[in-house]
Write a protein that holds these residues in place. Structure first.
Motif, short mmCIF file in Angstrom:
data_model
loop_
_atom_site.label_atom_id
_atom_site.label_comp_id
_atom_site.label_asym_id
_atom_site.label_seq_id
_atom_site.Cartn_x
_atom_site.Cartn_y
_atom_site.Cartn_z
N PHE A 79 0.85 -1.19 0.00
CA PHE A 79 0.00 0.00 0.00
C PHE A 79 0.88 1.23 0.00
N GLN A 80 0.60 2.14 -0.94
CA GLN A 80 1.34 3.39 -1.04
C GLN A 80 0.38 4.57 -1.02
N LEU A 81 0.80 5.64 -0.35
CA LEU A 81 -0.01 6.84 -0.27
C LEU A 81 0.18 7.68 -1.53
N HIS A 82 -0.91 8.00 -2.20
CA HIS A 82 -0.87 8.96 -3.32
C HIS A 82 -2.32 9.26 -3.71
N PRO A 83 -2.56 10.35 -4.41
CA PRO A 83 -3.93 10.71 -4.80
C PRO A 83 -4.54 9.65 -5.72
N VAL A 84 -5.86 9.49 -5.61
CA VAL A 84 -6.57 8.55 -6.48
C VAL A 84 -7.77 9.26 -7.11
N THR A 85 -8.28 8.68 -8.17
CA THR A 85 -9.47 9.22 -8.84
C THR A 85 -10.71 8.72 -8.14
N SER A 86 -11.54 9.64 -7.64
CA SER A 86 -12.75 9.23 -6.92
C SER A 86 -13.82 8.77 -7.90
N VAL A 87 -14.69 7.89 -7.41
CA VAL A 87 -15.80 7.36 -8.21
C VAL A 87 -17.10 7.86 -7.59
N PRO A 88 -17.89 8.65 -8.34
CA PRO A 88 -19.16 9.17 -7.80
C PRO A 88 -20.12 8.03 -7.47
N ARG A 89 -20.71 8.06 -6.29
CA ARG A 89 -21.68 7.05 -5.87
C ARG A 89 -22.84 7.73 -5.15
N ALA A 90 -24.01 7.11 -5.24
CA ALA A 90 -25.15 7.62 -4.48
C ALA A 90 -24.89 7.48 -2.99
N GLN A 91 -24.26 6.35 -2.60
CA GLN A 91 -23.84 6.12 -1.23
C GLN A 91 -22.38 5.68 -1.26
N PRO A 92 -21.52 6.27 -0.43
CA PRO A 92 -20.10 5.87 -0.45
C PRO A 92 -19.93 4.42 -0.03
N LEU A 93 -18.95 3.75 -0.61
CA LEU A 93 -18.61 2.38 -0.22
C LEU A 93 -17.47 2.46 0.79
N LEU A 94 -17.79 2.30 2.07
CA LEU A 94 -16.80 2.40 3.12
C LEU A 94 -15.99 1.12 3.24
N ILE A 95 -14.74 1.26 3.69
CA ILE A 95 -13.88 0.10 3.83
C ILE A 95 -14.48 -0.90 4.81
N ASN A 96 -15.00 -0.43 5.93
CA ASN A 96 -15.59 -1.34 6.91
C ASN A 96 -16.76 -2.11 6.31
N GLN A 97 -17.56 -1.44 5.48
CA GLN A 97 -18.67 -2.12 4.83
C GLN A 97 -18.16 -3.19 3.88
N LEU A 98 -17.10 -2.87 3.13
CA LEU A 98 -16.54 -3.84 2.20
C LEU A 98 -15.99 -5.05 2.95
N VAL A 99 -15.32 -4.81 4.08
CA VAL A 99 -14.75 -5.92 4.85
C VAL A 99 -15.85 -6.85 5.34
N MET A 100 -16.91 -6.29 5.90
CA MET A 100 -17.99 -7.13 6.41
C MET A 100 -18.69 -7.88 5.28
N ALA A 101 -18.92 -7.20 4.17
CA ALA A 101 -19.55 -7.86 3.03
C ALA A 101 -18.65 -8.96 2.49
N LEU A 102 -17.35 -8.72 2.49
CA LEU A 102 -16.40 -9.70 1.98
C LEU A 102 -16.37 -10.95 2.87
N VAL A 103 -16.35 -10.74 4.18
CA VAL A 103 -16.36 -11.87 5.11
C VAL A 103 -17.62 -12.70 4.94
N CYS A 104 -18.76 -12.04 4.82
CA CYS A 104 -20.03 -12.75 4.64
C CYS A 104 -20.08 -13.47 3.29
N TYR A 105 -19.53 -12.83 2.26
CA TYR A 105 -19.52 -13.41 0.92
C TYR A 105 -18.71 -14.71 0.91
N VAL A 106 -17.54 -14.68 1.55
CA VAL A 106 -16.69 -15.88 1.60
C VAL A 106 -17.39 -16.97 2.42
N ASP A 107 -18.01 -16.59 3.54
CA ASP A 107 -18.75 -17.57 4.34
C ASP A 107 -19.85 -18.22 3.52
N GLU A 108 -20.52 -17.41 2.70
CA GLU A 108 -21.60 -17.93 1.86
C GLU A 108 -21.06 -18.94 0.85
#
Length: 239
Positions: A79-108
Protein backbone atom coordinates in the motif's frame (compact mmCIF):
# COMPACT_ATOMS: atom_id res chain seq x y z
CA UNK A 1 6.65 4.80 3.37
CA UNK A 2 4.77 1.87 1.79
CA UNK A 3 3.13 -0.85 3.87
CA UNK A 4 4.28 -4.29 2.71
CA UNK A 5 3.35 -7.80 3.75
CA UNK A 6 2.35 -11.34 2.90
CA UNK A 7 -1.34 -12.24 2.47
CA UNK A 8 -0.72 -15.65 4.00
CA UNK A 9 0.26 -13.91 7.26
CA UNK A 10 -2.10 -10.91 7.04
CA UNK A 11 -5.44 -11.90 5.41
CA UNK A 12 -6.99 -9.35 3.09
CA UNK A 13 -9.75 -8.25 5.54
CA UNK A 14 -7.05 -7.34 8.07
CA UNK A 15 -5.11 -5.40 5.44
CA UNK A 16 -8.22 -3.46 4.42
CA UNK A 17 -8.95 -2.49 8.01
CA UNK A 18 -5.31 -1.50 8.46
CA UNK A 19 -5.61 0.98 5.58
CA UNK A 20 -8.44 2.73 7.42
CA UNK A 21 -8.77 6.36 6.36
CA UNK A 22 -5.54 6.48 4.33
CA UNK A 23 -5.66 7.64 0.71
CA UNK A 24 -3.72 5.62 -1.83
CA UNK A 25 -3.52 2.36 -3.78
CA UNK A 26 -3.34 -1.19 -2.46
CA UNK A 27 -1.50 -3.49 -4.85
CA UNK A 28 -2.03 -7.25 -4.53
CA UNK A 29 0.86 -9.16 -6.11
CA UNK A 30 1.23 -12.81 -7.16
CA UNK A 31 -2.43 -13.50 -6.39
CA UNK A 32 -3.36 -16.98 -7.69
CA UNK A 33 -5.44 -16.79 -10.90
CA UNK A 34 -5.19 -12.97 -11.06
CA UNK A 35 -1.54 -11.94 -10.90
CA UNK A 36 -1.76 -8.22 -10.01
CA UNK A 37 -4.77 -6.35 -8.63
CA UNK A 38 -4.96 -2.67 -7.61
CA UNK A 39 -7.55 -1.12 -5.28
CA UNK A 40 -7.99 2.65 -4.84
CA UNK A 41 -8.99 4.15 -1.47
CA UNK A 42 -9.46 7.62 -0.04
CA UNK A 43 -10.58 8.82 3.38
CA UNK A 44 -12.04 5.46 4.40
CA UNK A 45 -13.86 4.89 1.09
CA UNK A 46 -13.28 2.26 -1.61
CA UNK A 47 -13.34 3.60 -5.17
CA UNK A 48 -12.27 1.02 -7.76
CA UNK A 49 -10.60 -2.34 -8.35
CA UNK A 50 -8.24 -2.62 -11.34
CA UNK A 51 -7.32 -5.97 -12.93
CA UNK A 52 -5.22 -5.45 -16.03
CA UNK A 53 -7.16 -3.09 -18.28
CA UNK A 54 -10.45 -3.83 -16.48
CA UNK A 55 -11.78 -1.40 -13.87
CA UNK A 56 -14.54 -2.54 -11.49
CA UNK A 57 -16.52 -0.07 -9.39
CA UNK A 58 -19.61 -2.06 -8.39
CA UNK A 59 -19.33 -3.63 -4.95
CA UNK A 60 -20.77 -6.97 -6.15
CA UNK A 61 -18.09 -7.25 -8.85
CA UNK A 62 -15.33 -6.36 -6.42
CA UNK A 63 -16.58 -8.88 -3.85
CA UNK A 64 -16.48 -11.71 -6.37
CA UNK A 65 -12.83 -11.02 -7.19
CA UNK A 66 -11.62 -10.21 -3.67
CA UNK A 67 -13.25 -13.34 -2.24
CA UNK A 68 -10.97 -15.37 -4.49
CA UNK A 69 -7.99 -13.58 -2.92
CA UNK A 70 -9.23 -14.39 0.59
CA UNK A 71 -9.75 -18.06 -0.22
CA UNK A 72 -6.42 -18.38 -2.04
CA UNK A 73 -4.55 -17.21 1.11
CA UNK A 74 -1.46 -16.34 -0.91
CA UNK A 75 0.36 -13.46 -2.54
CA UNK A 76 1.84 -10.17 -1.35
CA UNK A 77 0.37 -6.73 -0.67
CA UNK A 78 1.79 -3.22 -0.94
CA UNK A 79 0.00 0.00 0.00
CA UNK A 80 1.34 3.39 -1.04
CA UNK A 81 -0.01 6.84 -0.27
CA UNK A 82 -0.87 8.96 -3.32
CA UNK A 83 -3.93 10.71 -4.80
CA UNK A 84 -6.57 8.55 -6.48
CA UNK A 85 -9.47 9.22 -8.84
CA UNK A 86 -12.75 9.23 -6.92
CA UNK A 87 -15.80 7.36 -8.21
CA UNK A 88 -19.16 9.17 -7.80
CA UNK A 89 -21.68 7.05 -5.87
CA UNK A 90 -25.15 7.62 -4.48
CA UNK A 91 -23.84 6.12 -1.23
CA UNK A 92 -20.10 5.87 -0.45
CA UNK A 93 -18.61 2.38 -0.22
CA UNK A 94 -16.80 2.40 3.12
CA UNK A 95 -13.88 0.10 3.83
CA UNK A 96 -15.59 -1.34 6.91
CA UNK A 97 -18.67 -2.12 4.83
CA UNK A 98 -16.54 -3.84 2.20
CA UNK A 99 -14.75 -5.92 4.85
CA UNK A 100 -17.99 -7.13 6.41
CA UNK A 101 -19.55 -7.86 3.03
CA UNK A 102 -16.40 -9.70 1.98
CA UNK A 103 -16.36 -11.87 5.11
CA UNK A 104 -20.03 -12.75 4.64
CA UNK A 105 -19.52 -13.41 0.92
CA UNK A 106 -16.69 -15.88 1.60
CA UNK A 107 -18.75 -17.57 4.34
CA UNK A 108 -21.60 -17.93 1.86
CA UNK A 109 -19.34 -19.53 -0.74
CA UNK A 110 -18.01 -22.00 1.82
CA UNK A 111 -21.52 -22.81 3.02
CA UNK A 112 -22.74 -23.45 -0.52
CA UNK A 113 -19.90 -25.88 -1.19
CA UNK A 114 -20.64 -27.76 2.03
CA UNK A 115 -24.30 -28.33 1.13
CA UNK A 116 -23.53 -30.53 -1.88
CA UNK A 117 -20.70 -33.11 -1.89
CA UNK A 118 -18.06 -32.05 -4.48
CA UNK A 119 -18.54 -35.23 -6.54
CA UNK A 120 -22.24 -34.39 -6.97
CA UNK A 121 -21.81 -30.72 -7.76
CA UNK A 122 -23.36 -29.68 -11.06
CA UNK A 123 -21.91 -26.72 -12.98
CA UNK A 124 -23.29 -24.71 -15.89
CA UNK A 125 -22.28 -21.54 -17.76
CA UNK A 126 -23.62 -18.24 -16.52
CA UNK A 127 -26.05 -16.56 -18.91
CA UNK A 128 -25.00 -14.05 -20.05
CA UNK A 129 -21.28 -14.68 -19.75
CA UNK A 130 -19.37 -11.65 -18.42
CA UNK A 131 -16.60 -10.16 -20.52
CA UNK A 132 -13.63 -10.47 -18.22
CA UNK A 133 -9.92 -11.13 -18.34
CA UNK A 134 -8.98 -14.68 -17.31
CA UNK A 135 -5.57 -15.77 -16.11
CA UNK A 136 -3.89 -17.75 -18.98
CA UNK A 137 -3.77 -21.16 -17.27
CA UNK A 138 -7.38 -20.87 -16.12
CA UNK A 139 -8.41 -19.69 -19.59
CA UNK A 140 -6.93 -22.84 -21.16
CA UNK A 141 -9.09 -24.94 -18.85
CA UNK A 142 -12.16 -22.79 -19.52
CA UNK A 143 -11.82 -23.20 -23.30
CA UNK A 144 -11.57 -26.98 -22.91
CA UNK A 145 -14.46 -27.25 -20.43
CA UNK A 146 -16.83 -24.71 -22.00
CA UNK A 147 -18.52 -27.12 -24.50
CA UNK A 148 -19.49 -29.42 -21.61
CA UNK A 149 -20.59 -26.55 -19.37
CA UNK A 150 -23.10 -25.17 -21.87
CA UNK A 151 -25.76 -27.71 -20.88
CA UNK A 152 -24.33 -28.37 -17.43
CA UNK A 153 -22.20 -31.25 -16.15
CA UNK A 154 -21.27 -32.97 -12.90
CA UNK A 155 -17.83 -32.36 -11.48
CA UNK A 156 -16.76 -36.02 -11.73
CA UNK A 157 -18.15 -36.35 -15.27
CA UNK A 158 -16.17 -33.31 -16.41
CA UNK A 159 -13.04 -34.76 -14.83
CA UNK A 160 -13.53 -37.93 -16.88
CA UNK A 161 -14.18 -36.01 -20.10
CA UNK A 162 -11.06 -33.89 -19.69
CA UNK A 163 -9.03 -36.73 -18.14
CA UNK A 164 -7.99 -34.55 -15.22
CA UNK A 165 -7.89 -35.03 -11.46
CA UNK A 166 -11.20 -34.20 -9.75
CA UNK A 167 -9.52 -31.99 -7.15
CA UNK A 168 -7.84 -29.90 -9.86
CA UNK A 169 -11.10 -29.62 -11.80
CA UNK A 170 -12.81 -28.46 -8.61
CA UNK A 171 -10.22 -25.71 -8.06
CA UNK A 172 -10.58 -24.44 -11.63
CA UNK A 173 -14.39 -24.48 -11.50
CA UNK A 174 -14.39 -22.68 -8.15
CA UNK A 175 -12.20 -19.93 -9.62
CA UNK A 176 -14.45 -19.67 -12.70
CA UNK A 177 -17.47 -19.41 -10.40
CA UNK A 178 -15.81 -16.64 -8.40
CA UNK A 179 -15.20 -14.83 -11.69
CA UNK A 180 -18.89 -15.14 -12.52
CA UNK A 181 -18.36 -17.40 -15.56
CA UNK A 182 -20.03 -20.54 -14.24
CA UNK A 183 -22.56 -21.27 -11.51
CA UNK A 184 -23.18 -24.19 -9.21
CA UNK A 185 -26.66 -25.68 -9.40
CA UNK A 186 -28.53 -28.55 -7.78
CA UNK A 187 -29.13 -31.16 -10.46
CA UNK A 188 -31.97 -32.76 -8.49
CA UNK A 189 -35.43 -31.37 -7.74
CA UNK A 190 -34.41 -30.31 -4.24
CA UNK A 191 -32.85 -26.96 -5.12
CA UNK A 192 -35.23 -25.13 -2.78
CA UNK A 193 -34.23 -27.35 0.15
CA UNK A 194 -30.55 -26.86 -0.61
CA UNK A 195 -31.05 -23.09 -0.77
CA UNK A 196 -32.80 -23.13 2.63
CA UNK A 197 -29.87 -25.06 4.08
CA UNK A 198 -27.49 -22.48 2.69
CA UNK A 199 -29.46 -19.57 4.08
CA UNK A 200 -29.58 -21.22 7.50
CA UNK A 201 -25.80 -21.65 7.49
CA UNK A 202 -25.27 -18.06 6.38
CA UNK A 203 -27.69 -16.73 8.97
CA UNK A 204 -25.93 -18.58 11.79
CA UNK A 205 -22.47 -17.54 10.62
CA UNK A 206 -23.20 -13.94 9.72
CA UNK A 207 -25.58 -12.47 12.30
CA UNK A 208 -24.88 -9.02 13.65
CA UNK A 209 -23.28 -10.20 16.89
CA UNK A 210 -20.76 -12.38 15.08
CA UNK A 211 -20.00 -9.51 12.72
CA UNK A 212 -19.29 -7.14 15.58
CA UNK A 213 -17.11 -9.73 17.32
CA UNK A 214 -15.18 -10.40 14.13
CA UNK A 215 -14.44 -6.71 13.56
CA UNK A 216 -13.33 -6.30 17.18
CA UNK A 217 -11.00 -9.29 16.87
CA UNK A 218 -9.59 -8.05 13.58
CA UNK A 219 -8.86 -4.61 15.00
CA UNK A 220 -7.22 -6.14 18.06
CA UNK A 221 -4.99 -8.37 15.94
CA UNK A 222 -4.07 -5.45 13.69
CA UNK A 223 -3.00 -3.30 16.63
CA UNK A 224 -0.69 -6.12 17.77
CA UNK A 225 0.78 -6.77 14.32
CA UNK A 226 1.16 -3.15 13.22
CA UNK A 227 4.79 -2.77 14.50
CA UNK A 228 5.71 -5.95 12.63
CA UNK A 229 4.33 -4.59 9.36
CA UNK A 230 6.13 -1.26 9.80
CA UNK A 231 9.36 -3.11 10.50
CA UNK A 232 8.88 -5.11 7.32
CA UNK A 233 8.39 -1.89 5.37
CA UNK A 234 11.53 -0.28 6.79
CA UNK A 235 13.67 -3.35 6.17
CA UNK A 236 12.41 -3.53 2.60
CA UNK A 237 13.27 0.16 2.04
CA UNK A 238 16.82 -0.30 3.39
CA UNK A 239 17.40 -3.26 1.09
Amino acid sequence: MPILGNLSEFPLPEVLLLIGSRTGRLRLLDVPEFGIMNIDFSCGEVHALHIGSTTLTESSDMLAKLSAVVQAQGGMFEFQLHPVTSVPRAQPLLINQLVMALVCYVDEQVAREQVTPPSQQHYILEDPEPEIWIEPELNVFFIAARPFLIDGIHLDDLAKRLQMDVSQIHIHLTNLRLLGLVKLIDASDTAEIAEMQVQEKISRKSNEFLRAARVANELQRISKNLPKIDGLSKSRDKS
